[in-house]
Write a protein that holds these residues in place. Structure first.
Motif, mmCIF file in Angstrom:
data_model
loop_
_atom_site.group_PDB
_atom_site.id
_atom_site.type_symbol
_atom_site.label_atom_id
_atom_site.label_comp_id
_atom_site.label_asym_id
_atom_site.label_seq_id
_atom_site.Cartn_x
_atom_site.Cartn_y
_atom_site.Cartn_z
ATOM 1 N N HIS A 284 15.543 19.493 18.668
ATOM 2 C CA HIS A 284 16.862 19.440 19.284
ATOM 3 C C HIS A 284 16.847 18.488 20.484
ATOM 4 O O HIS A 284 15.870 18.414 21.221
ATOM 5 C CB HIS A 284 17.307 20.841 19.715
ATOM 6 N N THR B 61 12.454 23.368 14.163
ATOM 7 C CA THR B 61 13.499 22.356 14.218
ATOM 8 C C THR B 61 13.446 21.634 15.562
ATOM 9 O O THR B 61 12.938 22.164 16.547
ATOM 10 C CB THR B 61 14.892 22.980 14.029
ATOM 11 N N HIS C 256 18.498 30.561 12.328
ATOM 12 C CA HIS C 256 17.730 31.151 13.425
ATOM 13 C C HIS C 256 17.849 32.671 13.407
ATOM 14 O O HIS C 256 16.850 33.381 13.591
ATOM 15 C CB HIS C 256 18.219 30.591 14.760
ATOM 16 N N ASN D 48 22.200 21.893 22.498
ATOM 17 C CA ASN D 48 22.012 21.786 21.051
ATOM 18 C C ASN D 48 21.118 22.910 20.534
ATOM 19 O O ASN D 48 21.358 23.487 19.473
ATOM 20 C CB ASN D 48 21.415 20.420 20.713
ATOM 21 N N TYR D 49 20.072 23.229 21.311
ATOM 22 C CA TYR D 49 19.185 24.328 20.925
ATOM 23 C C TYR D 49 19.930 25.663 20.944
ATOM 24 O O TYR D 49 19.779 26.490 20.033
ATOM 25 C CB TYR D 49 17.987 24.385 21.860
ATOM 26 N N HIS E 180 21.969 26.082 18.004
ATOM 27 C CA HIS E 180 21.108 26.414 16.867
ATOM 28 C C HIS E 180 20.775 27.908 16.834
ATOM 29 O O HIS E 180 20.735 28.521 15.764
ATOM 30 C CB HIS E 180 19.826 25.585 16.943
ATOM 31 N N THR E 181 20.537 28.512 18.009
ATOM 32 C CA THR E 181 20.154 29.925 18.048
ATOM 33 C C THR E 181 21.269 30.849 17.569
ATOM 34 O O THR E 181 21.007 31.995 17.205
ATOM 35 C CB THR E 181 19.736 30.355 19.470
ATOM 36 N N CYS F 145 11.940 28.219 13.865
ATOM 37 C CA CYS F 145 12.504 27.522 12.700
ATOM 38 C C CYS F 145 11.882 26.150 12.482
ATOM 39 O O CYS F 145 12.170 25.498 11.483
ATOM 40 C CB CYS F 145 14.017 27.363 12.866
ATOM 41 N N CYS G 292 12.361 24.379 18.328
ATOM 42 C CA CYS G 292 12.433 25.809 18.032
ATOM 43 C C CYS G 292 11.171 26.169 17.265
ATOM 44 O O CYS G 292 10.977 25.734 16.125
ATOM 45 C CB CYS G 292 13.677 26.138 17.206
#
Length: 236
Positions: free
Chosen positions: A56, A54, A71, A61-62, A65-66, A52, A49
């Protein structure tokens, strides 16, 4: 507690897990990852990402995260920054600049105004490779940045510069362990790469740039002076 199979109330961790799974499924159905400007697949096959910073393991998984607070807060902060920058530059509605704009010394007001009136077309595509010199064991980073929409590659030369953690305004508080390599070329947005804040070898053949006018690809290769175990390099 409830009997097995009795349909008792789920625990708080299970409820939270179910909520995240529902959000992930909704995102999978409604989000086109190909149009996500903050998703990058690195050379190791993992997903990053860029907002951020980060890492993944996969798209699911991404996507999870969003939907998270970090995020969403980053998106709100970025939108506020871009709105403020557009208001200050008087270019609202033209797409603004990159996350860390680079300026060129000695440019007059008329030239600046003309450049701001051009509509930017987004961030360029890029690739990063990491290696070590087998003789000196120095770490080497090579950045490939593509500018296929440049009108006249003979008249356009991508520019680069290094920015300290204390100059940038994207991450707060600044982390002095890192510095930023910025690459700019009109009409694209400026792209920034987060690299370790270590001395760079400026000897002949250890810091090389090249602008391929035929391929419209800018290449920059650098070597760090001292070997280090910290191999983290990120895009900003």
């Amino acid at each position: 507690g409830s009997k097995f199979g009795g349909g008792g109330m789920s625990s708080a961790p299970n409820a939270e897990r179910d909520r995240k799974e529902r959000l992930r499924q909704l995102a999978l159905e409604s989000v086109d990852l190909a149009k996500d400007p903050y998703l990058m697949r690195n050379h190791l096959g993992s997903y990053e990402c860029k907002l951020c910073l980060t890492l993944h393991t996969n798209e699911a998984n991404y996507l999870a995260h969003t939907q998270g607070k970090k995020h969403q807060a980053g998106l709100a902060k970025r939108a506020a920054m871009e709105k403020k920058r557009a208001r200050e530059e008087g270019t609202a509605g033209t797409g603004g600049g990159g996350p860390m704009p680079m300026t060129k010394a000695g440019v007059g007001a008329s030239s600046t105004t003309k450049r701001q009136q051009r509509v930017r077309i987004g961030r360029p595509g890029y690739e990063i490779t990491k290696s070590r010199d087998p003789r000196t064991n120095q770490r080497c980073l090579t950045f490939y940045v593509d500018y296929p929409e440049v009108d006249d590659p003979n008249a356009t030369q991508p520019r680069h510069r290094f920015m300290s953690a204390y100059e940038q305004r994207v991450e707060s508080p600044p982390d002095r362990r890192y510095q930023y390599l910025l690459v700019a070329c009109e009409p694209y947005e400026t792209v920034g790469f987060k690299i370790p804040n270590e001395p760079i070898d400026r000897a002949e053949g250890r810091f090389v740039t090249n602008w391929s006018r035929e391929d419209r690809r800018f290449t920059l290769t650098l070597y760090f002076m001292e070997p280090s175990g910290d191999d983290e390099t990120k895009e900003g």
